[in-house]
Design a protein around this motif. Structure first.
Motif, PDB file in Angstrom:
ATOM      1  N   ILE A  38       6.310  14.565  39.319  1.00 50.42           N
ATOM      2  CA  ILE A  38       5.865  15.766  38.599  1.00 50.42           C
ATOM      3  C   ILE A  38       6.743  16.007  37.372  1.00 50.42           C
ATOM      4  N   ILE A  39       8.053  15.811  37.502  1.00 49.51           N
ATOM      5  CA  ILE A  39       8.951  15.961  36.350  1.00 49.51           C
ATOM      6  C   ILE A  39       8.632  14.912  35.285  1.00 49.51           C
ATOM      7  N   LEU A  40       8.341  13.695  35.723  1.00 54.30           N
ATOM      8  CA  LEU A  40       7.979  12.633  34.784  1.00 54.30           C
ATOM      9  C   LEU A  40       6.726  12.995  33.994  1.00 54.30           C
ATOM     10  N   TYR A  41       5.703  13.502  34.685  1.00 56.43           N
ATOM     11  CA  TYR A  41       4.481  13.932  34.001  1.00 56.43           C
ATOM     12  C   TYR A  41       4.755  15.126  33.088  1.00 56.43           C
ATOM     13  N   ALA A  42       5.608  16.047  33.507  1.00 54.39           N
ATOM     14  CA  ALA A  42       5.902  17.227  32.692  1.00 54.39           C
ATOM     15  C   ALA A  42       6.617  16.843  31.401  1.00 54.39           C
ATOM     16  N   ILE A  43       7.312  15.733  31.396  1.00 49.59           N
ATOM     17  CA  ILE A  43       7.964  15.258  30.183  1.00 49.59           C
ATOM     18  C   ILE A  43       7.020  14.365  29.378  1.00 49.59           C
ATOM     19  N   ALA A  44       6.307  13.484  30.046  1.00 49.34           N
ATOM     20  CA  ALA A  44       5.497  12.477  29.354  1.00 49.34           C
ATOM     21  C   ALA A  44       4.274  13.069  28.665  1.00 49.34           C
ATOM     22  N   ILE A  45       3.615  14.043  29.260  1.00 46.95           N
ATOM     23  CA  ILE A  45       2.393  14.595  28.663  1.00 46.95           C
ATOM     24  C   ILE A  45       2.681  15.312  27.339  1.00 46.95           C
ATOM     25  N   PRO A  46       3.669  16.214  27.268  1.00 50.10           N
ATOM     26  CA  PRO A  46       3.944  16.829  25.961  1.00 50.10           C
ATOM     27  C   PRO A  46       4.426  15.830  24.906  1.00 50.10           C
ATOM     28  N   VAL A  47       5.198  14.841  25.319  1.00 46.21           N
ATOM     29  CA  VAL A  47       5.653  13.822  24.371  1.00 46.21           C
ATOM     30  C   VAL A  47       4.463  13.036  23.828  1.00 46.21           C
ATOM     31  N   ALA A  48       3.542  12.654  24.708  1.00 49.39           N
ATOM     32  CA  ALA A  48       2.356  11.911  24.268  1.00 49.39           C
ATOM     33  C   ALA A  48       1.483  12.766  23.355  1.00 49.39           C
ATOM     34  N   LEU A  49       1.324  14.045  23.667  1.00 48.98           N
ATOM     35  CA  LEU A  49       0.536  14.930  22.801  1.00 48.98           C
ATOM     36  C   LEU A  49       1.207  15.129  21.439  1.00 48.98           C
ATOM     37  N   ASN A  50       2.520  15.212  21.422  1.00 44.88           N
ATOM     38  CA  ASN A  50       3.253  15.359  20.172  1.00 44.88           C
ATOM     39  C   ASN A  50       3.100  14.116  19.298  1.00 44.88           C
ATOM     40  N   ILE A  51       3.196  12.951  19.893  1.00 47.59           N
ATOM     41  CA  ILE A  51       3.018  11.702  19.147  1.00 47.59           C
ATOM     42  C   ILE A  51       1.598  11.606  18.607  1.00 47.59           C
ATOM     43  N   ALA A  75      -0.389  14.096  17.915  1.00 43.20           N
ATOM     44  CA  ALA A  75      -0.560  15.090  16.851  1.00 43.20           C
ATOM     45  C   ALA A  75       0.067  14.614  15.547  1.00 43.20           C
ATOM     46  N   LYS A  76       1.198  13.941  15.625  1.00 48.29           N
ATOM     47  CA  LYS A  76       1.851  13.427  14.425  1.00 48.29           C
ATOM     48  C   LYS A  76       1.029  12.333  13.761  1.00 48.29           C
ATOM     49  N   HIS A  77       0.215  11.639  14.518  1.00 48.60           N
ATOM     50  CA  HIS A  77      -0.598  10.564  13.972  1.00 48.60           C
ATOM     51  C   HIS A  77      -2.022  11.040  13.631  1.00 48.60           C
TER      52      HIS A  77
END
Length: 102
Positions: free
Chosen positions: A81-94, A96-98
């Motif tokens: 759950i912690i892994l998903y909580a970190i990975a999902i916002p990071v993936a959305l941020n990447i 959005a930047k692209h």
């Protein structure tokens, strides 16, 4: 001198390890499997954590075995759950930047 009647051979010594799985640890096993399937999809982590806590409580009371497996199940579930909580916002941020959300 009277002779004792033959009662059979003495019991043979047991070699190897005693049976460590004599108590049921099915819930702990299922909890670990559900938690590990959480790597594929987040949905199965929740039952894995819940069953892990229930199996751990039963093992502490002596009603079942698999205390270590139950502990591993809910620890792995929380880590996923912690892994998903970190990975999902990071993936959305990447994304959005692209320019994925224009």
């Amino acid at each position: 001198m009277t002779q004792q009647p033959f009662t059979g051979f003495p019991p043979q010594p047991q070699y190897g390890f005693p049976d460590q799985r004599s108590r049921d640890s099915g819930m702990a096993t299922a909890a670990l499997i559900f938690s590990l399937f959480g790597l594929i999809g987040l949905v199965s982590v929740i039952p894995g954590i819940v069953m892990g806590h229930v199996a751990f409580a039963k093992a502490r009371r002596g009603e079942a075995g698999g205390k270590g497996m139950a502990l591993a199940a809910f620890v792995i579930g929380y880590l996923i759950i912690i892994l998903y909580a970190i990975a999902i916002p990071v993936a959305l941020n990447i994304a959005a930047k692209h320019g994925a959300f224009r």
